[in-house]
Design a protein around this motif. Sequence first.
Motif, PDB file in Angstrom:
ATOM      1  N   ARG A 117       0.836  -1.195   0.000  1.00 13.10           N
ATOM      2  CA  ARG A 117       0.000   0.000   0.000  1.00 13.10           C
ATOM      3  C   ARG A 117       0.875   1.252   0.000  1.00 13.10           C
ATOM      4  O   ARG A 117       0.529   2.268  -0.609  1.00 13.10           O
ATOM      5  N   ARG A 118       1.997   1.177   0.681  1.00 16.35           N
ATOM      6  CA  ARG A 118       2.909   2.319   0.701  1.00 16.35           C
ATOM      7  C   ARG A 118       3.405   2.652  -0.700  1.00 16.35           C
ATOM      8  O   ARG A 118       3.472   3.818  -1.089  1.00 16.35           O
ATOM      9  N   ALA A 119       3.735   1.606  -1.476  1.00 15.76           N
ATOM     10  CA  ALA A 119       4.182   1.830  -2.847  1.00 15.76           C
ATOM     11  C   ALA A 119       3.072   2.433  -3.691  1.00 15.76           C
ATOM     12  O   ALA A 119       3.319   3.311  -4.539  1.00 15.76           O
TER      13      ALA A 119
ATOM     14  N   THR B 162     -15.532 -11.491   5.703  1.00 14.04           N
ATOM     15  CA  THR B 162     -14.389 -10.850   6.357  1.00 14.04           C
ATOM     16  C   THR B 162     -13.111 -11.581   5.966  1.00 14.04           C
ATOM     17  O   THR B 162     -13.137 -12.687   5.422  1.00 14.04           O
ATOM     18  N   ILE B 163     -11.988 -10.933   6.250  1.00 18.22           N
ATOM     19  CA  ILE B 163     -10.694 -11.452   5.810  1.00 18.22           C
ATOM     20  C   ILE B 163      -9.847 -11.780   7.033  1.00 18.22           C
ATOM     21  O   ILE B 163      -9.659 -10.932   7.923  1.00 18.22           O
ATOM     22  N   LEU B 164      -9.348 -12.990   7.089  1.00 22.80           N
ATOM     23  CA  LEU B 164      -8.487 -13.418   8.189  1.00 22.80           C
ATOM     24  C   LEU B 164      -7.078 -12.905   7.988  1.00 22.80           C
ATOM     25  O   LEU B 164      -6.531 -12.980   6.884  1.00 22.80           O
ATOM     26  N   ASP B 165      -6.468 -12.380   9.045  1.00 17.29           N
ATOM     27  CA  ASP B 165      -5.043 -12.102   8.947  1.00 17.29           C
ATOM     28  C   ASP B 165      -4.280 -13.424   9.110  1.00 17.29           C
ATOM     29  O   ASP B 165      -4.863 -14.482   9.339  1.00 17.29           O
ATOM     30  N   ARG B 166      -2.971 -13.357   8.992  1.00 17.07           N
ATOM     31  CA  ARG B 166      -2.183 -14.584   8.978  1.00 17.07           C
ATOM     32  C   ARG B 166      -2.322 -15.374  10.283  1.00 17.07           C
ATOM     33  O   ARG B 166      -2.451 -16.603  10.281  1.00 17.07           O
TER      34      ARG B 166
ATOM     35  N   THR C 238      -5.713  -5.456   7.162  1.00 11.47           N
ATOM     36  CA  THR C 238      -5.291  -6.854   7.152  1.00 11.47           C
ATOM     37  C   THR C 238      -4.332  -7.127   6.003  1.00 11.47           C
ATOM     38  O   THR C 238      -3.371  -7.879   6.139  1.00 11.47           O
ATOM     39  N   LEU C 239      -4.575  -6.470   4.864  1.00 12.91           N
ATOM     40  CA  LEU C 239      -3.762  -6.737   3.684  1.00 12.91           C
ATOM     41  C   LEU C 239      -2.407  -6.062   3.751  1.00 12.91           C
ATOM     42  O   LEU C 239      -1.427  -6.559   3.217  1.00 12.91           O
ATOM     43  N   ASP C 240      -2.345  -4.883   4.364  1.00 13.18           N
ATOM     44  CA  ASP C 240      -1.093  -4.132   4.363  1.00 13.18           C
ATOM     45  C   ASP C 240      -0.895  -3.472   5.724  1.00 13.18           C
ATOM     46  O   ASP C 240      -1.032  -2.272   5.871  1.00 13.18           O
ATOM     47  N   PRO C 241      -0.595  -4.259   6.765  1.00  8.31           N
ATOM     48  CA  PRO C 241      -0.580  -3.734   8.124  1.00  8.31           C
ATOM     49  C   PRO C 241       0.661  -2.912   8.425  1.00  8.31           C
ATOM     50  O   PRO C 241       1.675  -3.015   7.740  1.00  8.31           O
ATOM     51  N   PRO C 242       0.597  -2.062   9.480  1.00 11.10           N
ATOM     52  CA  PRO C 242       1.817  -1.412   9.975  1.00 11.10           C
ATOM     53  C   PRO C 242       2.836  -2.465  10.373  1.00 11.10           C
ATOM     54  O   PRO C 242       2.487  -3.611  10.663  1.00 11.10           O
ATOM     55  N   ASP C 243       4.088  -2.075  10.413  1.00  9.03           N
ATOM     56  CA  ASP C 243       5.150  -3.055  10.583  1.00  9.03           C
ATOM     57  C   ASP C 243       5.255  -3.613  11.984  1.00  9.03           C
ATOM     58  O   ASP C 243       5.474  -4.799  12.170  1.00  9.03           O
ATOM     59  N   ALA C 244       5.130  -2.772  13.003  1.00  9.77           N
ATOM     60  CA  ALA C 244       5.436  -3.287  14.332  1.00  9.77           C
ATOM     61  C   ALA C 244       4.758  -2.453  15.399  1.00  9.77           C
ATOM     62  O   ALA C 244       4.364  -1.314  15.181  1.00  9.77           O
ATOM     63  N   THR C 245       4.631  -3.046  16.585  1.00  7.87           N
ATOM     64  CA  THR C 245       4.053  -2.340  17.708  1.00  7.87           C
ATOM     65  C   THR C 245       5.078  -1.385  18.302  1.00  7.87           C
ATOM     66  O   THR C 245       6.280  -1.576  18.197  1.00  7.87           O
ATOM     67  N   SER C 246       4.560  -0.365  18.982  1.00  9.17           N
ATOM     68  CA  SER C 246       5.448   0.676  19.491  1.00  9.17           C
ATOM     69  C   SER C 246       6.379   0.162  20.576  1.00  9.17           C
ATOM     70  O   SER C 246       7.463   0.697  20.764  1.00  9.17           O
TER      71      SER C 246
END
Length: 703
Positions: free
Chosen positions: A85-87, A142-146, A556-564
């Motif tokens: 999504r970023r791209a 709905t869409i399951l994450d990994r 779900t498809l393009d999540p943020p990379d990591a928790t704070s």
Amino acid sequence: MSAASIHALATAPSAPPARPDPFAGLNAEQRQAVEHGIGADGPANALLVIAGAGSGKTMTLACRVARLVLNGADPQRILLLTFSRRAALEMERRVGQVLRQALGLGAAGQPPALHWSGTFHGIGARLLREYAVPIGLTENFTILDRADAEDLMGLVRHELAFTDSRNRFPLKGTCLAIYSRVVNSTRPLSEVLQQAFPWCNAWEAQLKQLFRGYVAAKQAQQVLDYDDLLLYWSHLMAEPALAAHVGARFDHVLVDEYQDTNRLQAAILLALKPSGHGLTVVGDDAQSIYSFRAAEVRNILDFPQQFAEPARVVSLQRNYRSTQPILDASNAVIALAAERYAKQLWTDKTSSQRPQLVTVEDETAQARWVADQVLHQREDGLTLKAQAVLFRSSSHSATLELELTRRNIPFVKFGGLKFLEASHIKDVLSLLRWVENPRGRLAGFRVAQLIPGIGPATAARLLDAMEASPDPLTALLTFKPPAAAADDWQQLVQTCRTLVAGTAPWPADLDIAQRWYAPHLQRLHDDAAVREADIAQLVRIAATYPSRERFLTELTLDPPDATSDESGPPLQDEDYLILSTIHSAKGQEWKAVYVLNVVDGCIPSDIATGDTAQIEEERRLLYVAMTRAKQTLQLIVPQRFYVHQQANHGDRHVYASLTRFIPGKVMRHFDGAGRTVDPDNRRTTVASVPAVDLGAKIRAVWD
């Protein structure tokens, strides 16, 4: 702004002073790609742009989109596909920048938007939502994450009693990985097991049974997993009437990073544009390194011959990133590839500094060397963030990490706990998913057990009742919980009723969910304050989406990379060194790059030399690592490794040799550095070292 008005504005005589040409900065090859088919009498044949590393691929693709729009193409009928999504957002920004300049809109002007720009999976989800009814899906799937997909696989695995086997049946994560590889590669299970999971060969029949149960469970619950978004889309495009209907919606289809597509994605594109007319793909076969995700390098190698009228091939060879000595070495490495599109990267960035092959004794010496070099470069004015250490496998950096910590050199290693895998984020999202699709058992199972007094048995009884009811939401609202859970249960029921009613505009739904979850967060986690920051971040992200459905789908498809609290740069340091696997480094660049363990067994990995295709991908992996460097490139070559607990041998040293990808005729592009192991000392043992009684010395301190 309509396509006709854009074209009229773009072609109208401009009043002095003349507007600057937004394409003036393109080189000759980039301009060929951008102008392909413009002004032609009929539809243009397919275009393949072979974009070498650092050759301005993103700007070229963005300029092509803008040129099509300026020539009269309807922006709403352009499909732009990327891999993140970023791209996609960056591509939209650059297209808008070019159009704003070409149309003289000024900084505040709003260029036409690209309605169909996004990732393969994101666009697939949107199309499946629109075509849900004719293909047998419900509109509120709905869409399951990994992680949720793994859990569902684990539930089916348990129901089939495969967990009771005396033999070691593959874990749920492995089972999902096998399933995913079968789906994305479109290869038979037996072939996937033989090539990628040979230790699971004995379970082929049981795995087929498991996957049948997994698919049945998803369909019963009206959920799709990540792989289904491509699988269902490809099956949709295999239906002639539906394929024609979808294909007719788009005049132009443009694809970034085509070398990373799998067979499903290639089939979708060919079904969208079977003649190739209006199809543009951009990529670099030399950077195809994701076969473990089922990426298929043959997609780009065979692309020109897929159509009755072969695709035009334009090669971008001018590099805007690296110095010429780095490019000379990189060109020499990839020139030995068995099959490729011939290109010779060049630049006008001259330098007397050649890349180095650095010979060190072992991994400890390697760590010291890299730390020394990093600090030396920093003293010369190069920030730590402008330097990166790359490696084939995440474990290769362990010794270096200890050395950096010892020297107090801050670093960030690409990785960490993924944002959507954090328990508190999954709790909040599960509530929204459950309200969106009350038949989703995984979300409901998780949310129900957040209520004190409700355990797995009660949660399962609730979900069974909802599944048996024609109206699962009514079954939820009328369910009788245990007495100990009554008060908290009523708060959940009231929250669900409010969310279902949808009386407040999005993203108020997330505020409601956050307020309900707040006391549970305090009860469940000692570090609730840190986790609240993550939920606040989730609220900010939600505000960028138009609806709950789009939010749940695209996050779900393009999540943020990591928790704070689990990843990210060290907050106390303004500068930090980058550590990254080569796979994670693709698309990045740094002024100085150090590549660890450039020896056979590491590059190529000793587990990736089973056939020619694997070895060739390992060669491309080294090429990708080398072409990340802008000014300084060092390939580190330890001469020996300490190997633990080898059968029949115990702990011992093994000696390594320079990677096979740098034979003699390639070595001439490098300078040497470091120190070799003295051959006469290779057999040095502890017995040959003079003895000293350290215990006596230590005791003497207290005498």
